[in-house]
Design a protein around this motif. Structure first.
Motif, PDB file in Angstrom:
ATOM      1  N   TRP A 149      23.782 -81.193  12.496  1.00  0.00           N
ATOM      2  CA  TRP A 149      22.849 -81.419  13.602  1.00  0.00           C
ATOM      3  C   TRP A 149      22.459 -82.877  13.705  1.00  0.00           C
ATOM      4  CZ3 TRP A 149      17.985 -77.839  14.236  1.00  0.00           C
ATOM      5  CH2 TRP A 149      17.395 -78.071  15.488  1.00  0.00           C
ATOM      6  N   SER A 150      22.127 -83.502  12.572  1.00  0.00           N
ATOM      7  CA  SER A 150      21.691 -84.903  12.624  1.00  0.00           C
ATOM      8  C   SER A 150      22.823 -85.815  13.079  1.00  0.00           C
ATOM      9  CB  SER A 150      21.112 -85.347  11.280  1.00  0.00           C
ATOM     10  OG  SER A 150      22.052 -85.197  10.239  1.00  0.00           O
ATOM     11  N   ALA A 151      24.062 -85.535  12.665  1.00  0.00           N
ATOM     12  CA  ALA A 151      25.202 -86.340  13.111  1.00  0.00           C
ATOM     13  C   ALA A 151      25.418 -86.181  14.613  1.00  0.00           C
ATOM     14  CB  ALA A 151      26.458 -85.936  12.341  1.00  0.00           C
ATOM     15  N   CYS A 152      25.353 -84.950  15.087  1.00  0.00           N
ATOM     16  CA  CYS A 152      25.527 -84.675  16.512  1.00  0.00           C
ATOM     17  C   CYS A 152      24.404 -85.322  17.329  1.00  0.00           C
ATOM     18  CB  CYS A 152      25.552 -83.168  16.738  1.00  0.00           C
ATOM     19  SG  CYS A 152      25.889 -82.695  18.440  1.00  0.00           S
ATOM     20  N   PHE A 153      23.172 -85.228  16.824  1.00  0.00           N
ATOM     21  CA  PHE A 153      22.029 -85.784  17.540  1.00  0.00           C
ATOM     22  C   PHE A 153      22.155 -87.300  17.650  1.00  0.00           C
ATOM     23  CE2 PHE A 153      17.640 -86.859  18.467  1.00  0.00           C
ATOM     24  CZ  PHE A 153      17.237 -85.808  19.272  1.00  0.00           C
ATOM     25  N   GLU A 154      22.605 -87.937  16.573  1.00  0.00           N
ATOM     26  CA  GLU A 154      22.783 -89.391  16.617  1.00  0.00           C
ATOM     27  C   GLU A 154      23.848 -89.773  17.649  1.00  0.00           C
ATOM     28  OE1 GLU A 154      23.882 -93.178  13.791  1.00  0.00           O
ATOM     29  OE2 GLU A 154      22.861 -91.464  12.879  1.00  0.00           O
TER      30      GLU A 154
ATOM     31  N   VAL B  82      11.006 -96.710  24.802  1.00  0.00           N
ATOM     32  CA  VAL B  82      12.462 -96.643  24.983  1.00  0.00           C
ATOM     33  C   VAL B  82      13.063 -95.683  23.959  1.00  0.00           C
ATOM     34  CG1 VAL B  82      14.609 -97.973  24.831  1.00  0.00           C
ATOM     35  CG2 VAL B  82      12.616 -98.950  25.997  1.00  0.00           C
ATOM     36  N   ALA B  83      12.614 -95.805  22.713  1.00  0.00           N
ATOM     37  CA  ALA B  83      13.110 -94.928  21.651  1.00  0.00           C
ATOM     38  C   ALA B  83      12.812 -93.466  21.964  1.00  0.00           C
ATOM     39  CB  ALA B  83      12.490 -95.330  20.313  1.00  0.00           C
ATOM     40  N   GLN B  84      11.612 -93.188  22.446  1.00  0.00           N
ATOM     41  CA  GLN B  84      11.253 -91.804  22.780  1.00  0.00           C
ATOM     42  C   GLN B  84      12.114 -91.279  23.914  1.00  0.00           C
ATOM     43  OE1 GLN B  84       8.809 -89.858  20.996  1.00  0.00           O
ATOM     44  NE2 GLN B  84      10.116 -88.367  22.034  1.00  0.00           N
ATOM     45  N   ALA B  85      12.409 -92.116  24.891  1.00  0.00           N
ATOM     46  CA  ALA B  85      13.274 -91.702  26.003  1.00  0.00           C
ATOM     47  C   ALA B  85      14.676 -91.358  25.499  1.00  0.00           C
ATOM     48  CB  ALA B  85      13.341 -92.797  27.066  1.00  0.00           C
ATOM     49  N   LEU B  86      15.185 -92.131  24.535  1.00  0.00           N
ATOM     50  CA  LEU B  86      16.500 -91.851  23.959  1.00  0.00           C
ATOM     51  C   LEU B  86      16.489 -90.540  23.180  1.00  0.00           C
ATOM     52  CD1 LEU B  86      17.497 -95.410  22.703  1.00  0.00           C
ATOM     53  CD2 LEU B  86      18.416 -94.192  24.692  1.00  0.00           C
ATOM     54  N   VAL B  87      15.431 -90.318  22.411  1.00  0.00           N
ATOM     55  CA  VAL B  87      15.292 -89.069  21.648  1.00  0.00           C
ATOM     56  C   VAL B  87      15.210 -87.881  22.609  1.00  0.00           C
ATOM     57  CG1 VAL B  87      13.696 -87.764  20.169  1.00  0.00           C
ATOM     58  CG2 VAL B  87      14.311 -90.120  19.575  1.00  0.00           C
ATOM     59  N   ASP B  88      14.415 -88.009  23.655  1.00  0.00           N
ATOM     60  CA  ASP B  88      14.260 -86.920  24.620  1.00  0.00           C
ATOM     61  C   ASP B  88      15.590 -86.588  25.295  1.00  0.00           C
ATOM     62  OD1 ASP B  88      11.581 -86.866  23.968  1.00  0.00           O
ATOM     63  OD2 ASP B  88      10.932 -87.914  25.794  1.00  0.00           O
ATOM     64  N   GLU B  89      16.333 -87.624  25.669  1.00  0.00           N
ATOM     65  CA  GLU B  89      17.635 -87.402  26.319  1.00  0.00           C
ATOM     66  C   GLU B  89      18.620 -86.765  25.343  1.00  0.00           C
ATOM     67  OE1 GLU B  89      20.414 -87.163  29.286  1.00  0.00           O
ATOM     68  OE2 GLU B  89      18.285 -87.615  29.460  1.00  0.00           O
ATOM     69  N   ALA B  90      18.627 -87.225  24.111  1.00  0.00           N
ATOM     70  CA  ALA B  90      19.521 -86.650  23.101  1.00  0.00           C
ATOM     71  C   ALA B  90      19.197 -85.176  22.874  1.00  0.00           C
ATOM     72  CB  ALA B  90      19.427 -87.433  21.796  1.00  0.00           C
ATOM     73  N   ASP B  91      17.921 -84.843  22.857  1.00  0.00           N
ATOM     74  CA  ASP B  91      17.511 -83.452  22.659  1.00  0.00           C
ATOM     75  C   ASP B  91      18.005 -82.558  23.795  1.00  0.00           C
ATOM     76  OD1 ASP B  91      16.152 -81.299  21.320  1.00  0.00           O
ATOM     77  OD2 ASP B  91      14.542 -81.508  22.786  1.00  0.00           O
ATOM     78  N   LYS B  92      18.102 -83.117  24.993  1.00  0.00           N
ATOM     79  CA  LYS B  92      18.578 -82.345  26.147  1.00  0.00           C
ATOM     80  C   LYS B  92      20.088 -82.134  26.101  1.00  0.00           C
ATOM     81  CE  LYS B  92      15.055 -84.108  29.288  1.00  0.00           C
ATOM     82  NZ  LYS B  92      14.832 -85.071  30.380  1.00  0.00           N
ATOM     83  N   THR B  93      20.823 -83.067  25.485  1.00  0.00           N
ATOM     84  CA  THR B  93      22.283 -83.027  25.561  1.00  0.00           C
ATOM     85  C   THR B  93      22.985 -82.611  24.277  1.00  0.00           C
ATOM     86  OG1 THR B  93      22.461 -85.389  25.057  1.00  0.00           O
ATOM     87  CG2 THR B  93      22.325 -84.763  27.396  1.00  0.00           C
TER      88      THR B  93
ATOM     89  N   SER C 264      20.982 -78.985  19.462  1.00  0.00           N
ATOM     90  CA  SER C 264      19.641 -78.800  20.020  1.00  0.00           C
ATOM     91  C   SER C 264      19.639 -77.685  21.046  1.00  0.00           C
ATOM     92  CB  SER C 264      19.141 -80.103  20.648  1.00  0.00           C
ATOM     93  OG  SER C 264      18.944 -81.098  19.662  1.00  0.00           O
ATOM     94  N   LYS C 265      20.675 -77.658  21.877  1.00  0.00           N
ATOM     95  CA  LYS C 265      20.780 -76.599  22.874  1.00  0.00           C
ATOM     96  C   LYS C 265      20.910 -75.233  22.210  1.00  0.00           C
ATOM     97  CE  LYS C 265      23.012 -79.230  26.585  1.00  0.00           C
ATOM     98  NZ  LYS C 265      24.249 -79.281  27.389  1.00  0.00           N
ATOM     99  N   ALA C 266      21.719 -75.157  21.152  1.00  0.00           N
ATOM    100  CA  ALA C 266      21.968 -73.878  20.483  1.00  0.00           C
ATOM    101  C   ALA C 266      20.733 -73.328  19.794  1.00  0.00           C
ATOM    102  CB  ALA C 266      23.100 -74.025  19.472  1.00  0.00           C
ATOM    103  N   THR C 267      19.875 -74.215  19.309  1.00  0.00           N
ATOM    104  CA  THR C 267      18.699 -73.765  18.568  1.00  0.00           C
ATOM    105  C   THR C 267      17.456 -73.630  19.447  1.00  0.00           C
ATOM    106  OG1 THR C 267      18.200 -76.055  17.942  1.00  0.00           O
ATOM    107  CG2 THR C 267      19.508 -74.743  16.384  1.00  0.00           C
ATOM    108  N   ARG C 268      17.482 -74.240  20.625  1.00  0.00           N
ATOM    109  CA  ARG C 268      16.304 -74.232  21.504  1.00  0.00           C
ATOM    110  C   ARG C 268      15.858 -72.801  21.803  1.00  0.00           C
ATOM    111  NH1 ARG C 268      17.951 -77.690  25.028  1.00  0.00           N
ATOM    112  NH2 ARG C 268      16.991 -79.400  23.897  1.00  0.00           N
TER     113      ARG C 268
END
Length: 139
Positions: A55-60, A110-121, A125-129
Motif C-alpha cells: 500500500w505504501s509503495a502504491c500510494f507513493e 501543497v503536500a495535503q493536496a498531493l496526499v488527497d489526490e493520491a488517496d483518490k487514485t 486506497s480504493k480497495a480499502t475505502r
C-alpha cells in the motif's frame, strides 16, 4: 460490479501453509517469502506487513502521478510509514491502517493536496475505502 478496463498487470502468487507455517511465491519467482504469525519469533513476514509495504509503495507512486500533473517535484526523502493493525473483537478479526506521509520541504497545503489526490487514485486506497478504518496523516 467492478469497472471494466484494460489489464495492465496481473500478480500471481501461490501460498501454502497459511500465515502460521506458510510460504508465498510469485509465478515469476521475484517474491519468495516465508510466512509467520506476528510476534511468533519465527522467520518470515505476515500478511499485514505485506499489505503495509504494498500500500505504501502504491500510494507513493500515486503521489508521484499527482505531483507530475501539478508540475511539482517530490523531495528525494519523501517517506511513507505504513501501519496495519490486526484486531480481534467479538465479531471476529478486522484491520485498521495508518499511512504517515512525510514530504520534507513541501508547503503543507501543497503536500495535503498531493496526499488527497493520491488517496483518490491509489488502487489500495480504493480497495480499502469503506472496508477498514484508515487514517492518512501528513507529518
Amino acid at each position: 460490479m467492478s469497472e471494466v478496463g484494460k489489464v495492465l498487470y496481473t500478480a500471481k502468487t501461490r501460498t501454502t501453509g497459511g500465515r502460521e507455517h506458510g510460504a508465498s511465491r510469485s509465478s515469476d519467482g521475484s517474491l519468495d517469502v516465508k510466512l509467520s504469525i506476528p510476534g511468533s519469533g519465527r522467520i518470515g513476514t505476515n500478511p499485514e506487513q505485506l499489505l503495509a509495504a504494498g500500500w505504501s509503495a502504491c500510494f507513493e507512486s500515486a503521489m508521484g502521478i499527482a505531483a507530475r500533473k501539478k508540475k511539482i517535484t517530490l523531495p528525494a526523502d519523501l517517506a511513507i510509514d505504513a501501519a496495519v493493525d490486526l484486531n480481534l473483537a467479538e465479531s471476529g478479526y478486522f484491520l485498521r491502517a495508518r499511512l504517515n506521509v512525510s514530504l520534507p520541504g513541501v508547503d503543507r497545503e501543497v503536500a495535503q493536496a498531493l496526499v488527497d489526490e493520491a488517496d483518490k487514485t491509489c488502487p489500495y486506497s480504493k480497495a480499502t475505502r469503506g472496508n477498514i478504518d484508515v487514517a492518512i496523516n501528513l507529518a
